[in-house]
Write a protein that holds these residues in place. Structure first.
Motif, mmCIF file in Angstrom:
data_model
loop_
_atom_site.group_PDB
_atom_site.id
_atom_site.type_symbol
_atom_site.label_atom_id
_atom_site.label_comp_id
_atom_site.label_asym_id
_atom_site.label_seq_id
_atom_site.Cartn_x
_atom_site.Cartn_y
_atom_site.Cartn_z
ATOM 1 N N PRO A 106 -6.043 -1.052 0.154
ATOM 2 C CA PRO A 106 -6.602 0.278 -0.152
ATOM 3 C C PRO A 106 -6.668 1.211 1.043
ATOM 4 O O PRO A 106 -6.596 2.438 0.876
ATOM 5 N N PHE A 107 -6.797 0.668 2.261
ATOM 6 C CA PHE A 107 -6.804 1.535 3.434
ATOM 7 C C PHE A 107 -5.465 2.267 3.555
ATOM 8 O O PHE A 107 -5.408 3.472 3.795
ATOM 9 N N VAL A 108 -4.377 1.518 3.409
ATOM 10 C CA VAL A 108 -3.053 2.115 3.521
ATOM 11 C C VAL A 108 -2.749 2.980 2.303
ATOM 12 O O VAL A 108 -2.257 4.107 2.420
ATOM 13 N N SER A 109 -3.059 2.475 1.111
ATOM 14 C CA SER A 109 -2.699 3.160 -0.125
ATOM 15 C C SER A 109 -3.424 4.500 -0.272
ATOM 16 O O SER A 109 -2.785 5.535 -0.508
ATOM 17 N N SER A 110 -4.733 4.491 -0.137
ATOM 18 C CA SER A 110 -5.505 5.712 -0.381
ATOM 19 C C SER A 110 -5.172 6.805 0.632
ATOM 20 O O SER A 110 -4.955 7.967 0.265
ATOM 21 N N LEU A 111 -5.120 6.433 1.908
ATOM 22 C CA LEU A 111 -4.824 7.437 2.927
ATOM 23 C C LEU A 111 -3.401 7.962 2.788
ATOM 24 O O LEU A 111 -3.149 9.166 2.904
ATOM 25 N N SER A 112 -2.448 7.061 2.549
ATOM 26 C CA SER A 112 -1.059 7.497 2.396
ATOM 27 C C SER A 112 -0.902 8.375 1.169
ATOM 28 O O SER A 112 -0.151 9.361 1.185
ATOM 29 N N ASP A 113 -1.606 8.028 0.089
ATOM 30 C CA ASP A 113 -1.550 8.836 -1.127
ATOM 31 C C ASP A 113 -2.042 10.261 -0.851
ATOM 32 O O ASP A 113 -1.414 11.252 -1.260
ATOM 33 N N ASP A 114 -3.155 10.376 -0.163
ATOM 34 C CA ASP A 114 -3.686 11.710 0.149
ATOM 35 C C ASP A 114 -2.733 12.498 1.045
ATOM 36 O O ASP A 114 -2.547 13.711 0.869
ATOM 37 N N ILE A 115 -2.131 11.811 2.018
ATOM 38 C CA ILE A 115 -1.207 12.501 2.926
ATOM 39 C C ILE A 115 0.043 12.959 2.180
ATOM 40 O O ILE A 115 0.533 14.085 2.374
ATOM 41 N N ILE A 116 0.589 12.114 1.315
ATOM 42 C CA ILE A 116 1.796 12.483 0.565
ATOM 43 C C ILE A 116 1.502 13.662 -0.353
ATOM 44 O O ILE A 116 2.321 14.580 -0.509
ATOM 45 N N ASN A 117 0.341 13.653 -0.972
ATOM 46 C CA ASN A 117 -0.023 14.766 -1.855
ATOM 47 C C ASN A 117 -0.217 16.069 -1.095
ATOM 48 O O ASN A 117 -0.127 17.156 -1.680
ATOM 49 N N GLY A 128 0.808 -1.217 0.000
ATOM 50 C CA GLY A 128 0.000 0.000 0.000
ATOM 51 C C GLY A 128 0.837 1.260 0.000
ATOM 52 O O GLY A 128 0.539 2.226 -0.718
ATOM 53 N N LEU A 129 1.919 1.272 0.795
ATOM 54 C CA LEU A 129 2.766 2.466 0.872
ATOM 55 C C LEU A 129 3.517 2.691 -0.430
ATOM 56 O O LEU A 129 3.609 3.826 -0.928
ATOM 57 N N PHE A 130 4.075 1.628 -1.010
ATOM 58 C CA PHE A 130 4.794 1.786 -2.280
ATOM 59 C C PHE A 130 3.851 2.205 -3.394
ATOM 60 O O PHE A 130 4.220 3.014 -4.265
ATOM 61 N N ALA A 131 2.626 1.652 -3.389
ATOM 62 C CA ALA A 131 1.647 2.071 -4.395
ATOM 63 C C ALA A 131 1.306 3.549 -4.229
ATOM 64 O O ALA A 131 1.163 4.283 -5.222
ATOM 65 N N ALA A 132 1.183 3.993 -2.976
ATOM 66 C CA ALA A 132 0.881 5.403 -2.733
ATOM 67 C C ALA A 132 2.023 6.301 -3.193
ATOM 68 O O ALA A 132 1.796 7.364 -3.793
ATOM 69 N N ILE A 133 3.266 5.893 -2.927
ATOM 70 C CA ILE A 133 4.417 6.697 -3.359
ATOM 71 C C ILE A 133 4.459 6.776 -4.881
ATOM 72 O O ILE A 133 4.707 7.854 -5.456
ATOM 73 N N TYR A 134 4.210 5.668 -5.544
ATOM 74 C CA TYR A 134 4.241 5.683 -7.009
ATOM 75 C C TYR A 134 3.160 6.602 -7.572
ATOM 76 O O TYR A 134 3.434 7.436 -8.448
ATOM 77 N N MET A 135 1.940 6.462 -7.062
ATOM 78 C CA MET A 135 0.845 7.258 -7.616
ATOM 79 C C MET A 135 1.007 8.749 -7.293
ATOM 80 O O MET A 135 0.603 9.606 -8.080
#
Length: 482
Positions: A347-358, A271-278
């Motif tokens: 998706p819990f980790v990915s979506s939230l991490s993506d929003d936080i990174i952005n 989830g974290l790596f997917a969030a960083i990539y996106m």
């Protein structure tokens, strides 16, 4: 209820229009002479019309069933020694009264026919034909009490409509007559909204307190029947409603932590790596396709994940890993439930991490690039530390979700309570045993049923500890990067 709500909303809408118009009229049509914007005057009248009426309506709905039950129970010939029998009788009365009302709504018989029902008739069969099931035959005493309860509830609903309607009209009239151009309508509306927000917060807090107190009460009753030392330090879980139960927590706690740990090992890196990539590498076109596809996983019911674990993942792990390595021959295992639960948590980790990174300010990235850092160095040394509080929150949410999961564990990990390091052995969790102890005919005077509340309180304390740790981490890094 729908009519009452419709009347309140209609009166509130009327009050808004009338209040706004009266304020403008009092200023001679010149809105510049008003203390507040015209909308605030309308909102003030609408709030004074709707809020008191709704508060009385909510209180009435809570109090009326208790008053009716008390009146019915007081009229029954039962002594304090027969309190248990009286409670069972009141349960039958409520079920019959609700069943008759449901049958009337479904057209099984009219309201007039319901008034003349007799216990000599097969009321149970008549209600069953209307789709209403009763647990036993209807006696004269239960039928009379149910008819009286229906009459009292009907009278209460009529009075509720009258009182709430009169209160709404009175509020509209008072607010309308007190509206003038110099009225501090904005201040009144803001105070009212503040009061509503405080009320909502208070309800949320009191709900949490009520849940905790209810668990504490039943947990205290459990520890009066079963030694707390055996519960917290026991190594065996063998409940038996015939007595001689072993209700040790450690096997269940171990299974919960083991399965959750494997699930987080799967969910957090992916989830974290997917969030960083996106967030940092993917183009807008790729992101617009990839993120919704990942978030689809969050909408899949857990029973589907459980079937996936039972039919696909479990047999695959058994045939290609467990049996060749001599670690087991069962498709139900910790690894099965952990992997499938981890997929569910991505998706819990990915979506939230993506929003936080952005949400990390772009000037931090620009400053890092200006100092000569590469993109990967910027992500590792600037973006991720700045986003760490939010990422910790995402991981905490995933951990809480994993600890509280039931269906995937039932189908993927089995129901065996054991202390074992082999990830290909069947194990179970606290939540599964809570469901098991409260399923079927349950005697809440026995430790085998009350243990469910002790298990629930244990989970609450565990998640509370996770929250405390997360808050400490968040506070440390937030102070560093704000």
């Amino acid at each position: 209820m729908l009519w009452i709500l419709f009347i309140i909303v209609a009166l509130g809408t009327l009050g808004f229009v009338l209040g706004r118009g009266r304020a403008i009229s009092s200023a001679g049509g010149d809105t510049r002479l008003l203390h507040s914007l015209p909308t605030y005057y309308g909102l003030n009248v609408a709030l004074l019309t709707v809020v008191p009426a709704l508060l009385v309506l909510v209180v009435w709905l809570v109090v009326q069933p208790m008053v009716v039950d008390g009146m019915i129970a007081a009229s029954m010939p039962a002594t304090e020694a027969d309190q248990g029998a009286r409670d069972l009788l009141m349960t039958d009365v409520r079920r019959l009264a609700d069943g008759i009302d449901t049958a009337i709504d479904r057209g099984a018989f009219s309201a007039g026919e319901a008034q003349v029902l007799s216990a000599s008739e097969d009321i149970r069969a008549q209600l069953a034909a209307a789709g209403v099931a009763l647990g036993s035959d209807v006696s004269d005493e239960v039928l009379v009490a149910a008819q009286r309860a229906r009459a009292l509830n009907a009278a209460g609903r009529i009075w509720m409509l009258i009182v709430v309607g009169v209160l709404a009209i009175a509020g509209l009239t008072y607010a309308f007559l007190s509206t003038h151009k110099n009225q501090r309508a904005r201040n009144a509306v803001e105070r009212a909204i503040l009061g509503l927000l405080i009320t909502a917060s208070t309800i949320a807090i009191l709900t949490t307190v009520g849940i905790v107190l209810s668990m504490l009460w039943d947990t205290a009753n459990f520890f009066q029947l079963y030694p707390w030392q055996d519960f917290f330090f026991g190594l065996e879980w063998r409940p038996s409603f015939e007595g001689n139960s072993e209700l040790g927590l450690l096997p269940l706690l171990w299974g919960t932590m083991y399965i959750s740990f494997i699930a987080l090992l799967v969910a957090v890196p992916i989830g974290l790596f997917a969030a960083i990539y996106m967030a940092e590498y993917a183009s807008n076109r790729v992101r617009s396709v990839a993120k919704p596809m990942i978030e689809v996983l969050a909408g899949i019911p857990t029973i589907v994940y459980g079937l996936f674990a039972l039919i696909t993942v479990g047999p695959m792990l058994r045939d290609y890993f467990a049996q060749p390595l001599g670690l087991g021959d069962s498709s139900s295992s910790v690894m099965t439930a952990g992997i499938v639960m981890g997929i569910m948590l991505i998706p819990f980790v990915s979506s939230l991490s993506d929003d936080i990174i952005n949400s990390v300010p772009q000037n931090l990235r620009d400053g890092s690039f200006g100092l000569g850092a590469t993109q990967s160095e910027t992500i590792k040394q600037v973006v991720l530390p700045a986003a760490l509080p939010g990422i910790v929150g995402a991981v905490l949410l995933a951990a809480s979700r994993a600890i509280g999961e039931t269906m995937i564990v039932v189908l993927g990990a089995g129901a065996a309570a054991r202390l074992d390091l082999n990830p290909f052995e069947a194990m179970t969790t606290v939540t599964v045993k809570i469901v098991g102890q409260l399923t079927g005919d349950t005697d809440f005077s026995s430790p085998e049923a009350l243990v469910a509340f002790a298990l629930g309180l244990t989970l609450f304390v565990l998640t509370l500890a996770l929250n405390v740790v997360a808050l400490l981490v968040v506070r440390k890094y937030r102070e560093q990067y704000e």
